[in-house]
Design an enzyme around this catalytic site. Sequence first.
Site, PDB file in Angstrom:
ATOM      1  N   SER A  61       0.717  -1.148  -0.139  1.00 11.26           N
ATOM      2  CA  SER A  61      -0.017   0.150   0.091  1.00 11.26           C
ATOM      3  C   SER A  61       0.880   1.388   0.041  1.00 11.26           C
ATOM      4  O   SER A  61       1.831   1.311   0.493  1.00 11.26           O
ATOM      5  CB  SER A  61      -0.758   0.075   1.230  1.00 11.26           C
ATOM      6  OG  SER A  61      -1.487   1.312   1.434  1.00 11.26           O
TER       7      SER A  61
ATOM      8  N   TYR B 109      -1.732  -1.008  10.365  1.00 12.43           N
ATOM      9  CA  TYR B 109      -1.845  -1.462   8.793  1.00 12.43           C
ATOM     10  C   TYR B 109      -0.584  -0.970   7.976  1.00 12.43           C
ATOM     11  O   TYR B 109      -0.074  -1.591   7.224  1.00 12.43           O
ATOM     12  CB  TYR B 109      -3.041  -0.622   8.471  1.00 12.43           C
ATOM     13  CG  TYR B 109      -3.508  -0.950   6.871  1.00 12.43           C
ATOM     14  CD1 TYR B 109      -3.939  -2.101   6.531  1.00 12.43           C
ATOM     15  CD2 TYR B 109      -3.181  -0.236   5.918  1.00 12.43           C
ATOM     16  CE1 TYR B 109      -4.335  -2.523   5.108  1.00 12.43           C
ATOM     17  CE2 TYR B 109      -3.452  -0.323   4.413  1.00 12.43           C
ATOM     18  CZ  TYR B 109      -3.940  -1.693   4.262  1.00 12.43           C
ATOM     19  OH  TYR B 109      -4.269  -1.800   2.860  1.00 12.43           O
TER      20      TYR B 109
END
Length: 250
Positions: free
Chosen positions: A143, A157
């Site tokens: 990401s 995350y």
Amino acid sequence: MTEIKGKIALVTGGSQGIGRAIALALAEAGCRVMVNCAHNSANAERVAAEIRDKGGLADPLLCDVSDEKAVEAMFDSLEPQGGAEILINNARLDPWLRRPGMSEGEWFDRVMAVNLKGAFLCSEAFFRRAKSRKWGRIVNIASVRSFRPAEPNMIAYGVSKLGMHALTRAYAHNGAPFGITANTICPGMVITENIGKRLTPEKYAEESAAIPLGRGATSEEIADAVMFPIRNGYVTGETININGGMYYAP
């Protein structure tokens, strides 16, 4: 460019969103696709059925990738068919859908177990079996969050996605003598079927305004990026950023 028709591809977290789009792209290229999910077998079967309806080959495959024994059993189950030759580490916990009542430590452990440990367990199981075949492709879905400072609810995350870059480099290095490549795809904001559960229209407008191209990606655009290092056998240990300019934006 490598012909991948007929190869077995395993997509973890393949029952929706980006995973579904990747599974469809692999099937369109002629792969037999294993659509993995941890719990919702009905969703995985729907994706597999969608592929079969278009003339492709696909099966659902239920496995919690954070469970080492379950991962080993999953990869063992594919060996009689020739074994997994393409691995897409896409399974993750959605940071916007954290269950109420989880402590910070509990949440951190769970995110790491699925997002990072799961990718490691699958990569390791894949690598041990692929070495003898002298060919393999690992693609880790990280990401843009692995590069950018995280707000409090996104710290776990972001850390988990940053760790996937280390996995990529390790398996690229160790896999090279065996014809196994490993690469990372780093999406920015992606418009999936669950975007409305994460962002209000106002928050979506705010997030889009911070992207130089002014919008989120489609899942199909991410899948297109995934297909490049699968077909191109000279790309390994690399990161492909596909985020509408978020990475260079101030």
